[in-house]
Design an enzyme around this catalytic site. Structure first.
Site, PDB file in Angstrom:
ATOM      1  N   GLU A 101      45.196  40.328  46.288  1.00 31.81           N
ATOM      2  CA  GLU A 101      44.584  40.441  44.956  1.00 31.81           C
ATOM      3  C   GLU A 101      43.513  41.523  44.991  1.00 31.81           C
ATOM      4  OE1 GLU A 101      43.374  36.233  44.112  1.00 31.81           O
ATOM      5  OE2 GLU A 101      44.691  35.931  45.816  1.00 31.81           O
TER       6      GLU A 101
ATOM      7  N   HIS B 160      38.900  32.405  38.616  1.00 24.88           N
ATOM      8  CA  HIS B 160      39.956  33.113  37.877  1.00 24.88           C
ATOM      9  C   HIS B 160      39.822  32.977  36.355  1.00 24.88           C
ATOM     10  CE1 HIS B 160      41.572  34.084  41.669  1.00 24.88           C
ATOM     11  NE2 HIS B 160      42.432  33.112  41.841  1.00 24.88           N
TER      12      HIS B 160
ATOM     13  N   HIS C 235      48.123  37.962  40.455  1.00 22.43           N
ATOM     14  CA  HIS C 235      48.228  36.906  41.467  1.00 22.43           C
ATOM     15  C   HIS C 235      49.673  36.693  41.925  1.00 22.43           C
ATOM     16  CE1 HIS C 235      46.894  33.350  43.625  1.00 22.43           C
ATOM     17  NE2 HIS C 235      45.654  33.575  43.214  1.00 22.43           N
TER      18      HIS C 235
HETATM   19  C1  GAL Z   1      43.353  32.526  45.165  1.00 21.32           C
HETATM   20  C2  GAL Z   1      42.059  31.998  45.693  1.00 21.32           C
HETATM   21  C3  GAL Z   1      42.353  30.708  46.409  1.00 21.32           C
HETATM   22  C4  GAL Z   1      43.062  29.735  45.483  1.00 21.32           C
HETATM   23  C5  GAL Z   1      44.256  30.397  44.850  1.00 21.32           C
HETATM   24  C6  GAL Z   1      44.921  29.549  43.806  1.00 21.32           C
HETATM   25  O1  GAL Z   1      43.126  33.716  44.489  1.00 21.32           O
HETATM   26  O2  GAL Z   1      41.472  32.935  46.559  1.00 21.32           O
HETATM   27  O3  GAL Z   1      41.174  30.144  46.909  1.00 21.32           O
HETATM   28  O4  GAL Z   1      42.171  29.296  44.506  1.00 21.32           O
HETATM   29  O5  GAL Z   1      43.885  31.598  44.241  1.00 21.32           O
HETATM   30  O6  GAL Z   1      45.424  28.381  44.328  1.00 21.32           O
END
Ligand code: GAL
Length: 315
Positions: free
Chosen positions: A280, A75, A149
């Site tokens: 997402e 991210h 998110h």
């Molecule tokens: C999501 C990701 C997960 C985790 C989460 C944040 O987008 O796919 O693996 O990292 O964010 O806790």
């Protein structure tokens, strides 16, 4: 919210007429600033999802990124777009129910090449759908993969987990991953496997067969250039239906596996595992290292453009 480009609340009427909040969020900025806040409602960039070994090679040059996830980059790295202060601009539409946020990411930020100008417009459409439009331009070639998110629980009061939400994903394949959630490059068919959401099933039905729970990029069916129906979520309890449309080729379906009660939602209740889910929209994870995946490289002179629409109705 201009911190993190964050979507803080989504208030939707229920059958009784009361307004319920369908997304996780905090009631003050302090909540969002908590260490390890799991990107609640946040705008994600420069690159949503993971890049293996936190590096990629472009035209022979190796770029090393913020390695914030077990040696990989997640991210956007240590301080992604979710932790930046965005600038509110006059919205790009005539609608009074729209907000445009902009962020200028300097050349080299989190290891990424090029000065990137990113904008997101959150707009409530006439039919009450929420549309997110992402745009970006750069002065050097660089990977870009923007998403949001937001964590949904359609029950509003969050009195139950999302394991009983019935999910349909308009996807026939997914990107297989290793134990660190890095794509292997393979695109297995979902049919007949626990990953099959083509006809709609409760999240909890097969989740025990998926190590760690659902946290996978699904390869969406594409039938045209505009936003296509990608996901449908039904909460049998409240009768609410969430439909999501996107121009993107993938969606990360995340069943809130890492939520562990450490954070408290604005309703005062702990945010426990599987109490919310994320959809997402994105290009595929680790695309900069996967030549067989569609490219995520934005070139100078080109414009990144991505649209996702969320609509909630009552059955
Ligand atoms: C999501 C990701 C997960 C985790 C989460 C944040 O987008 O796919 O693996 O990292 O964010 O806790």
């Amino acid at each position: 919210m201009n911190y993190g480009g964050t979507l803080t609340q989504v208030l939707v009427p229920g059958k009784g007429g009361s307004l319920d909040d369908l997304v996780l969020g905090f009631d003050s900025i302090a909540g969002y600033l908590q260490k390890d806040n799991p990107y609640i409602g946040a705008l994600i960039g420069r690159y949503g999802n993971r890049i293996a070994k936190a590096q990629f090679t472009l035209h022979g040059q190796v770029y090393r990124l913020g390695a914030n996830d077990h040696g990989n980059s997640l991210h956007g790295g240590w301080k992604g777009f979710d932790k930046k202060l965005w600038t509110a601009l006059p919205a790009i539409t005539d609608s009074s129910a729209a907000l445009t946020l902009a962020y200028d990411s300097p050349d080299g930020e989190e290891g990424y090449p090029g000065k990137l100008h990113a904008e997101v417009t959150y707009e409530l459409l006439a039919n009450n759908a929420l549309q997110l439009t992402y745009t970006a331009t750069t002065d050097k070639e660089t990977p870009v993969n923007l998403t949001n998110h937001t964590y949904f629980n359609l029950s509003g009061g969050r009195e139950h987990q999302i394991l009983d939400h019935v999910v349909t994903l308009y996807a026939d394949q997914y990107t297989a991953v290793n134990a660190a959630l890095i794509p292997t490059g393979e695109l297995p068919a979902v049919r007949g496997t626990p990953m099959d959401f083509t006809t709609g099933k409760p999240v909890g039905r097969d989740i025990s067969l998926v190590p760690g729970g659902y946290d996978h990029n699904f390869v969406l069916r594409k039938s045209g250039p505009g936003p296509q129906l990608a996901a449908r979520v039904v909460d049998p309890g409240s009768g609410r239906v969430l439909e999501m449309y996107t121009t993107e080729g993938g969606v990360q379906f995340y069943s809130g596996n890492f939520l562990d009660g450490k954070f408290k939602n604005r309703d005062g209740k702990p945010i426990n595992q599987h109490t919310a889910l994320c959809l997402e929209t994105q290009h595929f994870p680790d695309s900069p290292n996967k030549p067989n995946f569609p490219t995520t490289i934005l070139k100078p002179g080109d414009a990144y453009h991505s649209v996702t629409v969320y609509q909630v109705t009552l059955k």
